[in-house]
Scaffold this motif. Structure first.
Motif, mmCIF file in Angstrom:
data_model
loop_
_atom_site.group_PDB
_atom_site.id
_atom_site.type_symbol
_atom_site.label_atom_id
_atom_site.label_comp_id
_atom_site.label_asym_id
_atom_site.label_seq_id
_atom_site.Cartn_x
_atom_site.Cartn_y
_atom_site.Cartn_z
ATOM 1 N N ALA A 117 0.830 -1.207 0.000
ATOM 2 C CA ALA A 117 0.000 0.000 0.000
ATOM 3 C C ALA A 117 0.863 1.255 0.000
ATOM 4 O O ALA A 117 0.579 2.222 -0.736
ATOM 5 C CB ALA A 117 -0.935 0.000 1.198
ATOM 6 N N ILE A 118 1.927 1.252 0.794
ATOM 7 C CA ILE A 118 2.836 2.395 0.826
ATOM 8 C C ILE A 118 3.527 2.558 -0.526
ATOM 9 O O ILE A 118 3.631 3.662 -1.058
ATOM 10 C CB ILE A 118 3.865 2.248 1.959
ATOM 11 C CG1 ILE A 118 3.164 2.369 3.311
ATOM 12 C CG2 ILE A 118 4.973 3.286 1.835
ATOM 13 C CD1 ILE A 118 4.024 1.988 4.481
ATOM 14 N N ARG A 119 3.972 1.455 -1.090
ATOM 15 C CA ARG A 119 4.618 1.507 -2.410
ATOM 16 C C ARG A 119 3.667 2.076 -3.457
ATOM 17 O O ARG A 119 4.038 2.939 -4.273
ATOM 18 C CB ARG A 119 5.068 0.115 -2.832
ATOM 19 C CG ARG A 119 5.748 0.123 -4.196
ATOM 20 C CD ARG A 119 5.600 -1.165 -4.944
ATOM 21 N NE ARG A 119 4.199 -1.457 -5.190
ATOM 22 C CZ ARG A 119 3.769 -2.569 -5.738
ATOM 23 N NH1 ARG A 119 4.619 -3.517 -6.054
ATOM 24 N NH2 ARG A 119 2.494 -2.790 -5.955
ATOM 25 N N ASP A 120 2.414 1.633 -3.438
ATOM 26 C CA ASP A 120 1.432 2.118 -4.397
ATOM 27 C C ASP A 120 1.198 3.620 -4.246
ATOM 28 O O ASP A 120 1.074 4.341 -5.233
ATOM 29 C CB ASP A 120 0.114 1.366 -4.251
ATOM 30 C CG ASP A 120 0.211 -0.078 -4.694
ATOM 31 O OD1 ASP A 120 1.206 -0.446 -5.365
ATOM 32 O OD2 ASP A 120 -0.704 -0.863 -4.360
ATOM 33 N N ALA B 258 2.000 9.121 -6.127
ATOM 34 C CA ALA B 258 2.475 10.490 -5.901
ATOM 35 C C ALA B 258 3.516 10.877 -6.955
ATOM 36 O O ALA B 258 3.491 12.007 -7.468
ATOM 37 C CB ALA B 258 3.063 10.612 -4.500
ATOM 38 N N TYR B 259 4.408 9.968 -7.292
ATOM 39 C CA TYR B 259 5.414 10.240 -8.321
ATOM 40 C C TYR B 259 4.743 10.518 -9.662
ATOM 41 O O TYR B 259 5.094 11.463 -10.368
ATOM 42 C CB TYR B 259 6.372 9.054 -8.446
ATOM 43 C CG TYR B 259 7.343 9.193 -9.584
ATOM 44 C CD1 TYR B 259 8.450 10.024 -9.487
ATOM 45 C CD2 TYR B 259 7.144 8.491 -10.774
ATOM 46 C CE1 TYR B 259 9.341 10.161 -10.537
ATOM 47 C CE2 TYR B 259 8.025 8.623 -11.830
ATOM 48 C CZ TYR B 259 9.111 9.452 -11.709
ATOM 49 O OH TYR B 259 9.987 9.595 -12.750
ATOM 50 N N GLN B 260 3.766 9.695 -10.010
ATOM 51 C CA GLN B 260 3.068 9.901 -11.275
ATOM 52 C C GLN B 260 2.311 11.229 -11.286
ATOM 53 O O GLN B 260 2.275 11.918 -12.306
ATOM 54 C CB GLN B 260 2.120 8.739 -11.546
ATOM 55 C CG GLN B 260 2.845 7.458 -11.880
ATOM 56 C CD GLN B 260 1.931 6.262 -11.975
ATOM 57 O OE1 GLN B 260 0.791 6.291 -11.503
ATOM 58 N NE2 GLN B 260 2.415 5.191 -12.588
ATOM 59 N N VAL C 189 3.179 13.942 -9.663
ATOM 60 C CA VAL C 189 4.183 14.985 -9.822
ATOM 61 C C VAL C 189 4.648 15.061 -11.274
ATOM 62 O O VAL C 189 4.823 16.155 -11.829
ATOM 63 C CB VAL C 189 5.385 14.757 -8.870
ATOM 64 C CG1 VAL C 189 6.555 15.639 -9.229
ATOM 65 C CG2 VAL C 189 4.959 14.980 -7.434
ATOM 66 N N MET C 190 4.831 13.926 -11.915
ATOM 67 C CA MET C 190 5.287 13.912 -13.296
ATOM 68 C C MET C 190 4.236 14.502 -14.250
ATOM 69 O O MET C 190 4.577 15.012 -15.312
ATOM 70 C CB MET C 190 5.649 12.491 -13.729
ATOM 71 C CG MET C 190 6.860 11.939 -12.993
ATOM 72 S SD MET C 190 8.312 13.008 -13.076
ATOM 73 C CE MET C 190 8.718 12.905 -14.791
ATOM 74 N N ARG C 191 2.961 14.424 -13.895
ATOM 75 C CA ARG C 191 1.894 14.971 -14.732
ATOM 76 C C ARG C 191 1.693 16.471 -14.532
ATOM 77 O O ARG C 191 0.956 17.091 -15.296
ATOM 78 C CB ARG C 191 0.583 14.249 -14.430
ATOM 79 C CG ARG C 191 0.495 12.900 -15.076
ATOM 80 C CD ARG C 191 -0.917 12.350 -14.960
ATOM 81 N NE ARG C 191 -0.793 10.957 -14.602
ATOM 82 C CZ ARG C 191 -1.260 10.373 -13.511
ATOM 83 N NH1 ARG C 191 -1.936 11.070 -12.631
ATOM 84 N NH2 ARG C 191 -1.062 9.112 -13.274
ATOM 85 N N MET C 192 2.304 17.042 -13.512
ATOM 86 C CA MET C 192 2.120 18.468 -13.242
ATOM 87 C C MET C 192 2.725 19.295 -14.368
ATOM 88 O O MET C 192 3.836 19.014 -14.834
ATOM 89 C CB MET C 192 2.790 18.852 -11.931
ATOM 90 C CG MET C 192 2.080 18.394 -10.723
ATOM 91 S SD MET C 192 2.977 18.992 -9.273
ATOM 92 C CE MET C 192 1.996 18.290 -7.997
ATOM 93 N N PRO C 193 2.010 20.361 -14.777
ATOM 94 C CA PRO C 193 2.600 21.235 -15.802
ATOM 95 C C PRO C 193 3.726 22.071 -15.189
ATOM 96 O O PRO C 193 3.688 22.428 -14.012
ATOM 97 C CB PRO C 193 1.434 22.115 -16.230
ATOM 98 C CG PRO C 193 0.468 22.062 -15.101
ATOM 99 C CD PRO C 193 0.667 20.744 -14.414
ATOM 100 N N ILE C 194 4.696 22.358 -16.005
ATOM 101 C CA ILE C 194 5.846 23.139 -15.524
ATOM 102 C C ILE C 194 5.554 24.612 -15.625
ATOM 103 O O ILE C 194 4.999 25.142 -16.463
ATOM 104 C CB ILE C 194 7.134 22.779 -16.301
ATOM 105 C CG1 ILE C 194 7.455 21.336 -16.023
ATOM 106 C CG2 ILE C 194 8.258 23.699 -15.931
ATOM 107 C CD1 ILE C 194 8.662 20.825 -16.763
#
Length: 106
Positions: A89-92, A97-99, A101-106
């Motif tokens: 669950a923690i890994r998921d 959260a990483y995904q 952050v990666m989808r956030m516009p710059i």
């Protein structure tokens, strides 16, 4: 059933794995300050999960050899299963959260 925030669940799990109170506040250690941070938390959680699995295996082997009782085996297996589910669950949550952050516009 209510949902527990990931950070709270992780701190409670780490406290339980280290034999500390479950309120998320680390207890004082006589060995000096432990490493802190999210990476250290994950490392301790993984170590606790591996140790729970090893304890489960030892209890099962002891019961197979005729030296243990079924209650200790079931308890050890349940603890190992809970530790693994918590770790997954923690890994998921970390991956999600990483995904995000990666989808956030710059």
């Amino acid at each position: 059933m209510g949902s527990i925030p990931a950070a709270t669940a992780a701190s409670r799990y780490a406290a339980t794995a280290l034999g500390q109170p479950g309120d998320g506040t680390p207890a004082a250690s006589g060995e000096g300050a432990q490493a802190s941070g999210f990476g250290a938390l994950l490392e301790r959680a993984m170590s606790a999960t591996v140790e729970a699995a090893k304890a489960s295996d030892r209890a099962a082997m002891e019961a197979i050899a005729g030296g243990g009782d079924i209650t200790s085996v079931v308890t050890a297996v349940a603890r190992a299963e809970l530790a693994l589910q918590t770790t997954v669950a923690i890994r998921d949550r970390v991956i999600q959260a990483y995904q995000d952050v990666m989808r956030m516009p710059i």
